[in-house]
Structure formats: structure tokens, C-alpha cells
Design a protein around this motif. Structure first.
Motif, PDB file in Angstrom:
ATOM      1  N   ARG A  34       0.821  -1.206   0.000  1.00 33.12           N
ATOM      2  CA  ARG A  34       0.000   0.000   0.000  1.00 33.12           C
ATOM      3  C   ARG A  34       0.855   1.256   0.000  1.00 33.12           C
ATOM      4  O   ARG A  34       0.418   2.309  -0.474  1.00 33.12           O
ATOM      5  CB  ARG A  34      -0.916   0.012   1.230  1.00 33.12           C
ATOM      6  CG  ARG A  34      -2.041  -1.016   1.180  1.00 33.12           C
ATOM      7  CD  ARG A  34      -2.889  -0.922   2.429  1.00 33.12           C
ATOM      8  NE  ARG A  34      -3.967  -1.911   2.416  1.00 33.12           N
ATOM      9  CZ  ARG A  34      -4.828  -2.091   3.407  1.00 33.12           C
ATOM     10  NH1 ARG A  34      -4.721  -1.336   4.499  1.00 33.12           N
ATOM     11  NH2 ARG A  34      -5.767  -2.995   3.333  1.00 33.12           N
ATOM     12  N   ASP A  45      -3.494  -2.053  -3.639  1.00 31.97           N
ATOM     13  CA  ASP A  45      -4.508  -2.146  -2.591  1.00 31.97           C
ATOM     14  C   ASP A  45      -5.634  -3.008  -3.143  1.00 31.97           C
ATOM     15  O   ASP A  45      -6.196  -2.713  -4.202  1.00 31.97           O
ATOM     16  CB  ASP A  45      -5.017  -0.740  -2.245  1.00 31.97           C
ATOM     17  CG  ASP A  45      -5.954  -0.736  -1.046  1.00 31.97           C
ATOM     18  OD1 ASP A  45      -6.640  -1.742  -0.809  1.00 31.97           O
ATOM     19  OD2 ASP A  45      -5.998   0.293  -0.348  1.00 31.97           O
ATOM     20  N   PRO A  67      -5.738 -10.136   2.142  1.00 31.48           N
ATOM     21  CA  PRO A  67      -5.720  -9.008   3.080  1.00 31.48           C
ATOM     22  C   PRO A  67      -5.969  -9.496   4.498  1.00 31.48           C
ATOM     23  O   PRO A  67      -6.775 -10.407   4.722  1.00 31.48           O
ATOM     24  CB  PRO A  67      -6.852  -8.111   2.576  1.00 31.48           C
ATOM     25  CG  PRO A  67      -7.730  -8.995   1.751  1.00 31.48           C
ATOM     26  CD  PRO A  67      -6.837 -10.028   1.148  1.00 31.48           C
ATOM     27  N   THR A  68      -5.274  -8.898   5.447  1.00 34.71           N
ATOM     28  CA  THR A  68      -5.337  -9.369   6.828  1.00 34.71           C
ATOM     29  C   THR A  68      -6.338  -8.602   7.680  1.00 34.71           C
ATOM     30  O   THR A  68      -6.512  -8.932   8.855  1.00 34.71           O
ATOM     31  CB  THR A  68      -3.952  -9.250   7.490  1.00 34.71           C
ATOM     32  OG1 THR A  68      -3.516  -7.888   7.413  1.00 34.71           O
ATOM     33  CG2 THR A  68      -2.942 -10.144   6.782  1.00 34.71           C
ATOM     34  N   ASP A  69      -7.000  -7.612   7.095  1.00 28.79           N
ATOM     35  CA  ASP A  69      -7.917  -6.786   7.874  1.00 28.79           C
ATOM     36  C   ASP A  69      -9.373  -7.159   7.663  1.00 28.79           C
ATOM     37  O   ASP A  69     -10.274  -6.410   8.015  1.00 28.79           O
ATOM     38  CB  ASP A  69      -7.709  -5.304   7.543  1.00 28.79           C
ATOM     39  CG  ASP A  69      -7.898  -5.008   6.059  1.00 28.79           C
ATOM     40  OD1 ASP A  69      -8.033  -5.963   5.266  1.00 28.79           O
ATOM     41  OD2 ASP A  69      -7.897  -3.816   5.697  1.00 28.79           O
ATOM     42  N   ARG A  70      -9.616  -8.342   7.092  1.00 31.74           N
ATOM     43  CA  ARG A  70     -10.992  -8.780   6.828  1.00 31.74           C
ATOM     44  C   ARG A  70     -11.012 -10.281   6.616  1.00 31.74           C
ATOM     45  O   ARG A  70      -9.966 -10.900   6.430  1.00 31.74           O
ATOM     46  CB  ARG A  70     -11.554  -8.050   5.612  1.00 31.74           C
ATOM     47  CG  ARG A  70     -10.729  -8.217   4.350  1.00 31.74           C
ATOM     48  CD  ARG A  70     -11.059  -7.168   3.322  1.00 31.74           C
ATOM     49  NE  ARG A  70     -12.468  -7.174   2.988  1.00 31.74           N
ATOM     50  CZ  ARG A  70     -13.091  -6.139   2.426  1.00 31.74           C
ATOM     51  NH1 ARG A  70     -12.429  -5.038   2.146  1.00 31.74           N
ATOM     52  NH2 ARG A  70     -14.376  -6.204   2.130  1.00 31.74           N
ATOM     53  N   HIS A  73     -12.487 -12.903   2.067  1.00 25.38           N
ATOM     54  CA  HIS A  73     -11.360 -12.803   1.153  1.00 25.38           C
ATOM     55  C   HIS A  73     -11.749 -12.907  -0.316  1.00 25.38           C
ATOM     56  O   HIS A  73     -11.251 -12.140  -1.145  1.00 25.38           O
ATOM     57  CB  HIS A  73     -10.329 -13.874   1.505  1.00 25.38           C
ATOM     58  CG  HIS A  73      -9.649 -13.617   2.810  1.00 25.38           C
ATOM     59  ND1 HIS A  73      -9.293 -14.608   3.689  1.00 25.38           N
ATOM     60  CD2 HIS A  73      -9.277 -12.461   3.407  1.00 25.38           C
ATOM     61  CE1 HIS A  73      -8.723 -14.078   4.752  1.00 25.38           C
ATOM     62  NE2 HIS A  73      -8.706 -12.783   4.609  1.00 25.38           N
ATOM     63  N   LEU A 226      -9.096  -6.845  19.360  1.00 23.06           N
ATOM     64  CA  LEU A 226      -9.662  -7.553  18.211  1.00 23.06           C
ATOM     65  C   LEU A 226     -11.189  -7.537  18.270  1.00 23.06           C
ATOM     66  O   LEU A 226     -11.780  -7.635  19.350  1.00 23.06           O
ATOM     67  CB  LEU A 226      -9.176  -8.996  18.193  1.00 23.06           C
ATOM     68  CG  LEU A 226      -7.690  -9.236  17.927  1.00 23.06           C
ATOM     69  CD1 LEU A 226      -7.405 -10.735  17.897  1.00 23.06           C
ATOM     70  CD2 LEU A 226      -7.262  -8.601  16.621  1.00 23.06           C
ATOM     71  N   TYR A 230     -13.794 -11.880  15.084  1.00 24.29           N
ATOM     72  CA  TYR A 230     -12.443 -12.316  14.731  1.00 24.29           C
ATOM     73  C   TYR A 230     -11.800 -13.036  15.913  1.00 24.29           C
ATOM     74  O   TYR A 230     -11.112 -14.047  15.739  1.00 24.29           O
ATOM     75  CB  TYR A 230     -11.613 -11.109  14.309  1.00 24.29           C
ATOM     76  CG  TYR A 230     -10.335 -11.452  13.585  1.00 24.29           C
ATOM     77  CD1 TYR A 230     -10.341 -12.335  12.501  1.00 24.29           C
ATOM     78  CD2 TYR A 230      -9.115 -10.901  13.956  1.00 24.29           C
ATOM     79  CE1 TYR A 230      -9.185 -12.654  11.828  1.00 24.29           C
ATOM     80  CE2 TYR A 230      -7.948 -11.210  13.289  1.00 24.29           C
ATOM     81  CZ  TYR A 230      -7.983 -12.084  12.225  1.00 24.29           C
ATOM     82  OH  TYR A 230      -6.830 -12.408  11.562  1.00 24.29           O
TER      83      TYR A 230
END
Length: 278
Positions: A34, A45, A67-70, A73, A226, A230
Motif C-alpha cells: 500500500r 490495494d 488481506p489481513t484486515d478482513r 477474502h 480484536l 475475529y
């Protein structure tokens, strides 16, 4: 002939190692991030389709890190994957996890999509990273002398990220490798009690496995910031380990790279200064 390979997640645990491994083979690694900071990096992105074309320019194969924020996928990755199939002649290599079968949530859905659509694909399904001990568990090891988990007596064949990257590089560079998924493990399956004792021996002070219930682990994750869903998912992975889900060893690392997987003892010895805070 194109020999440029795109490495998404290129500044992460495996991505930077994959990029280094490609460079060692004389292959141009284009690191997708990013926030690019050097000439070999490109802005990318998953949620910004305007970054796709530049990232894919002249690319022969791709290393894919979700991506690790959701957790949804496939929905966020699919637009890029569809464009990649139209422009990239080589293999798509996805980093997934040993706990996720084809069609499961998260990367499991991407796994199924690649199987259905990509001419050449590999899904890497590593067990838990040895590097987790020097990142997510490091603070509690140093501060509390504890590794917190809800794994009970479950065994985990911890794997070095270096070995995962070596398999990824081979998959990206070797067109003869058949499409499919590879379950990647270290050479031995260990309980967290055994891991704690091994760390104790390396740093010469007590470390123990502090056993939590699944709900206690959820609360611990939430206290660290968190989101609830998650936290529940992560704690559920520990619960699955307690039930024996990770208690297996494969020879895929050695069969693909030609060298044995790294032992936990060797990894811990190399990380002594990290554990001691030097």
C-alpha cells in the motif's frame, strides 16, 4: 519472455522472503504494498481497482497473500484475480493455512475459486508459523513467562516462514510442478507445553504454557483490541488444535525444495537474542 513476478503482501512475514528468494534466482520480484518506498515496489490495494494495472504490468506469475484486515477474502480478491487470469500467463500461488480446506471460509473460498478457474495454481497450506513465537507471543513470553493458548494437549507441527517462502519460490519458478495444494509442516508436532520447555532451555529462564479455555482466550483477544467475531474465529482455531486438527507431519517441504524443514530447536537457537530483548 517475462520473468517478473508480483509478490503481494510483499513486506510481510513470507512475502519479503519470497521476494528475496526470487532475487537470488535472478528473477525480478515486484513487491506490492500500500505504501511503496523503493523502485522495486508498486502501490497495490486489494480494494482499489485503479492499482491493478500497474501491479500486473509485465508479470509472469503472482504470489497471493490475502488481506489481513478482513475475512471475506474471495469477495475482495476476485476482481483482481479475474484481471490477473486475463493478463498473467504463469502460476498463481496462494498462501492459505493447513486448517482451511478447499471451500472453507476465508482463503478456503479463494482456494476453490483458483481450482475452478486458474490454468496453473498452487495453494500453500502451512501449519502455524514458528515466527508467531517471536511476534504475537513475544510480549507474554518476556513479561509473564507464559505462552497463552486454548490448545490444551493438542500438537502443532510449527513451520519456519523461511521454508514456506522456499516452497513458494519453487512453485512460482517451476512450471513442471502440478497444480494443487501443499500442506506444509515442520518436522515434528509439539504441544505448547513442549514448546515452552524448549524456549526455557534456550533463554535459561522459566517459560510455561498458560492454559486458557476457549472463552478465556476470546476475552484475551478482545482485550487486545480484536473484534468479537475475529476473536471467536482465532480462539476456535486453538480449540481445533486441542481436538487434534493440526497433529500431522508432511514431507512436502523436503520433496519440493530438496532440503528438510527447519526444526523448532534450530529456529529457537537463532532467535535467542529476540527472546532476551537484546
Amino acid at each position: 519472455m517475462r520473468d517478473r513476478i508480483l509478490v503481494t503482501g510483499g513486506t510481510g512475514k513470507t512475502g519479503r522472503l519470497v521476494a528475496d528468494g526470487l532475487t537470488d534466482r535472478g528473477i525480478e520480484a515486484r513487491t506490492a504494498t500500500r505504501r511503496p518506498s523503493s523502485a522495486d515496489q508498486v502501490r497495490f490495494d486489494w480494494t482499489d481497482t485503479t492499482t491493478y494495472d500497474a501491479a500486473l504490468d509485465g508479470v509472469a506469475s503472482i504470489y497471493l497473500v490475502a488481506p489481513t484486515d478482513r475475512a471475506d477474502h474471495l469477495s475482495v480478491m476476485r476482481p483482481f484475480l479475474e484481471k490477473a487470469l486475463a493478463r498473467v500467463p504463469g502460476r498463481l500461488v496462494l498462501l492459505s493455512a493447513s486448517s482451511l480446506n478447499e471451500g472453507d471460509p476465508m482463503m478456503g473460498e479463494v482456494h476453490a475459486w483458483l481450482h475452478a478457474h486458474a490454468p496453473r495454481w498452487t495453494v500453500l497450506r502451512p501449519s502455524w508459523f514458528m515466527q508467531n513465537l517471536t511476534t504475537q507471543h513475544l510480549s507474554s513470553i518476556r513479561g509473564d513467562g507464559c505462552i497463552y493458548s486454548a490448545t490444551a494437549d493438542g500438537r502443532v507441527p510449527f513451520i519456519d516462514a523461511v521454508d514456506i517462502a522456499a516452497v513458494a519460490v519453487e512453485a512460482l519458478c517451476n512450471p513442471a510442478l502440478a497444480s494443487g495444494d501443499q500442506v506444509l509442516t515442520g518436522p515434528e508436532a509439539l504441544t505448547y507445553d513442549e514448546v515452552a520447555r524448549a524456549i526455557s532451555q534456550v533463554i535459561d529462564r522459566p517459560v510455561r504454557h498458560c492454559r486458557l479455555s476457549t472463552q478465556e482466550l476470546v476475552a484475551r483477544y478482545e482485550a487486545s483490541g480484536l473484534p468479537h467475531d475475529y476473536a471467536v474465529m482465532l480462539a476456535g482455531m486453538d480449540e481445533a488444535i486441542a481436538g487434534g486438527a493440526e497433529d500431522r507431519i508432511t514431507m512436502d517441504v523436503q520433496e519440493i525444495t530438496g532440503r528438510p524443514a527447519t526444526s523448532l530447536a534450530s529456529f529457537l537457537a537463532s532467535q535467542r537474542a529476540t527472546f532476551e530483548g537484546v
